[in-house]
Design an enzyme around this catalytic site. Structure first.
Site, short mmCIF file in Angstrom:
data_model
loop_
_atom_site.label_atom_id
_atom_site.label_comp_id
_atom_site.label_asym_id
_atom_site.label_seq_id
_atom_site.Cartn_x
_atom_site.Cartn_y
_atom_site.Cartn_z
CG ASP A 150 -1.93 1.01 1.30
OD1 ASP A 150 -2.81 0.97 0.42
OD2 ASP A 150 -1.89 1.89 2.19
CD GLU A 200 15.47 -13.74 4.01
OE1 GLU A 200 14.61 -14.23 4.79
OE2 GLU A 200 16.10 -12.70 4.27
C1 GLC Z 1 -4.17 3.00 -0.64
C2 GLC Z 1 -5.38 2.12 -0.54
C3 GLC Z 1 -6.52 2.97 -0.12
C4 GLC Z 1 -6.21 3.54 1.25
C5 GLC Z 1 -4.91 4.31 1.22
C6 GLC Z 1 -4.41 4.59 2.61
O1 GLC Z 1 -4.26 3.92 -1.64
O2 GLC Z 1 -5.59 1.47 -1.75
O3 GLC Z 1 -7.72 2.26 -0.08
O4 GLC Z 1 -7.24 4.38 1.66
O5 GLC Z 1 -3.90 3.60 0.58
O6 GLC Z 1 -3.90 3.43 3.19
#
Ligand code: GLC
Ligand code: CA
Length: 561
Positions: free
Chosen positions: A216, A275
């Site tokens: 993310d 790994e």
């Molecule tokens: C990313 C995710 C989104 C979230 C953001 C904060 O963009 O896809 O859904 O709100 O990160 O974590």
């Protein structure tokens, strides 16, 4: 143009050609009837995914979280959120998916934790300048009494990216950075303790059998020294496209998006994954242009990065052809396959998005006051875009529901909305709930089979019954059967490991055609039907089309030429 990817090693490099299905756990299948999807729900539906023909599942965060941003606010990186189940449920999911040849990919959220993470609680209780504070981005405020935020950064969800805290002694104190909601404090990625913690979290899930990670906000981890102001305010995720659909000329380099220092973290994680056997990680990195995005998938960095340039492209022959060419060229320059994607839990579903000429800014969503979509046109183009995408060489992601042709819910009432964007902008940007509505399994059961009690954390529109999976099963021409055929032919002809060659001289000017191995993919972007090029018709979006037939507007045919 002819590009061939390095020969794929079937096991270890499965990700090069994989079709990965994104599950948004809250909205996939509810096992216990509380209106929120969960892991037992996913496990109970694995057969339907195996029939679809996918290679892996990426689950949006299953980890423990107060759910202020639907799980993208993690309070414990080594446990499962009780709403979704237990670690045992997770192990069972991995095992049962494995029996069906399906891998499970976790969603890792390293840019920020939840405010309920034990480290953040410790940071609040500790003193300015302490080791506990140094795991996050705490700063003194500006102004005489520190009453002004440390800089002008804005949250992606709207409003300032800083919140001032009350110190343990009751006085107003420092500020902490949150590029997203204030419940999502940013980690300090200069701190070795943070780095080590995440190495360990990666190993925790890899040891448990996760096939890898979708990472993310991978492009946001490293902030510029001194945290200078953003000059051109482009801190929203919706800011990928400028006027004329050209990538916006970002202040370069931006103080927190896509900084060079992130590549070191990419390499560090790649070593950890290496790994283990056959694991992969995919970056959510909104970095443009594609030449820059491709630096994320150099051989010692990520395996994949979502091709958001493709996702952002409107239904337009020239623009699509250009972005496909540029993607294949830029990614193959670094030896990586492109990773195609049309929908996810942050964007307007493509079966709705592509019906518009002017799409709302990404992340803004569509509410009842917005011009409502042309559903038939959206579905037609949505199916065509999927058939266009799944014929391309490289990997692809499919977002739950798109195999049903599911549209965005565009008339959700403000009173049921949950996306922090809605609240942080006082409803001005309605946010992403419209693509997160629980999916329909059956036409006549409560909550369209999502939950046996009929509970559903977001209301489903009536129209969802027309898209129910059971109602499409075995129905010739249904979107579900279309997807099954596309995936089956894609596998049979190894299109994911193939190559692309334009064959536009075989079709009229308003269409394009590309050859991938033995398969010719023909797409009509105009209203003028034309006779199909010769060959065996393998699969088509157009109901009733025969080999000698005419391909109509927004339709696609795959031909064995
Ligand atoms: C990313 C995710 C989104 C979230 C953001 C904060 O963009 O896809 O859904 O709100 O990160 O974590
Ligand atoms: Ca549930």
């Amino acid at each position: 143009m002819q590009t061939t990817f390095a020969e794929s090693k079937p096991g270890a490099e499965w990700w090069r050609s994989a079709v990965i299905y994104q599950i948004y756990p809250r909205s996939f299948a509810d096992g216990n009837g509380d209106g929120i999807g969960d892991i037992p729900g996913i496990t109970s539906r694995l057969d339907s995914l195996a029939e679809l023909g996918i290679d892996a599942i990426w689950c949006s965060p299953l980890t423990k979280s107060p759910q202020k941003d639907a799980g993208y606010d993690v309070s414990d990186y080594r446990d499962i959120e009780p709403l979704f189940g237990t670690l045992q449920d997770f192990d069972e999911l991995v095992a049962k998916a494995g029996e069906r040849g399906i891998r499970i990919i976790m969603d890792l959220v390293p840019n920020h934790s939840s405010e309920e993470h034990v480290w953040f609680k410790e940071a609040l209780a500790a003193k300015p300048g302490s080791a506990a504070r140094n795991r996050y981005m705490f700063r003194d405020g500006k102004g005489e009494n520190g009453e002004l935020a440390p800089n002008n950064w804005e949250s992606v969800f709207g409003g300032p990216a800083w919140t001032r805290i009350t110190e343990a002694d009751g006085t107003l104190g420092q500020w902490y950075l949150h590029i997203f909601d204030k419940s999502q404090p940013d980690f300090n990625w200069e701190n070795p303790e943070v780095m080590e913690e995440f190495d360990s979290v990666l190993r925790f899930w890899l040891d448990r059998g996760a096939a890898g990670f979708r990472i993310d906000v991978a492009h946001g981890l490293v902030k510029e020294d001194g945290l200078p102001d953003v000059v051109l305010n482009d801190s929203t995720m919706g800011g990928q496209q400028g006027p004329d659909d050209k990538p916006k000329d970002r202040v370069s380099p931006h103080p927190f998006w896509g900084r060079e220092g992130v590549h070191e973290i990419n390499r560090r994680w790649r070593k950890v994954l290496d790994e283990y056997e056959g694991r992969a990680m995919c970056a959510e990195a909104w970095v443009m242009p594609l030449s820059r995005m491709a630096t994320w998938v150099r051989p010692d960095e990520y395996h994949q990065t979502f091709n958001f340039a493709f996702l952002d492209t409107p239904w337009d022959k020239q623009k699509l052809q250009a972005v496909i060419d540029e993607s294949i060229e830029e990614f193959s320059n670094v030896g990586a396959p492109p990773t195609w994607v049309l929908s996810n839990h942050d964007v307007i579903r493509h079966a709705t998005r592509l019906s518009y000429d002017q799409v709302p800014k990404q992340g803004d969503g569509i509410g009842p006051d917005y011009e409502q979509p042309d559903e038939a046109k959206g579905l037609r183009r949505g199916r065509a875009a999927s058939a266009l995408m799944l014929g391309l060489p490289g990997g692809a992601y499919v977002y739950q529901g798109e195999e049903l042709g599911l549209p965005e819910h565009t008339t959700l009432d403000g009173s049921v909305r949950q996306d922090p964007t809605y609240f942080r902008t006082n409803g001005e940007r309605v946010g992403r709930d419209g693509c997160r509505v629980p999916i329909p399994w059956t036409a006549s059961e409560p909550a369209f089979g999502f939950s046996k009690t009929g509970e559903s954390w977001l209301p489903q529109p009536e129209s969802f019954k027309n898209y129910a999976r059971a109602a499409q099963e075995g129905v010739v021409g249904s979107t579900l059967e279309l997807y099954k055929s596309l995936l089956q032919v894609r596998k049979q002809y190894a299109l994911g490991n193939g190559s692309l060659q334009w064959q536009n001289d075989l079709v009229p000017a308003g269409a394009f055609a590309y050859q991938n191995g033995q398969v010719l993919v023909v797409v009509n972007f105009t209203n003028e039907p034309f006779a199909l090029p010769a060959g065996e018709l393998l699969v088509t979006t157009q109901l009733g089309l025969a080999a000698e037939g005419h391909l109509e507007a927004d339709q696609v045919a795959w031909i064995r030429a």
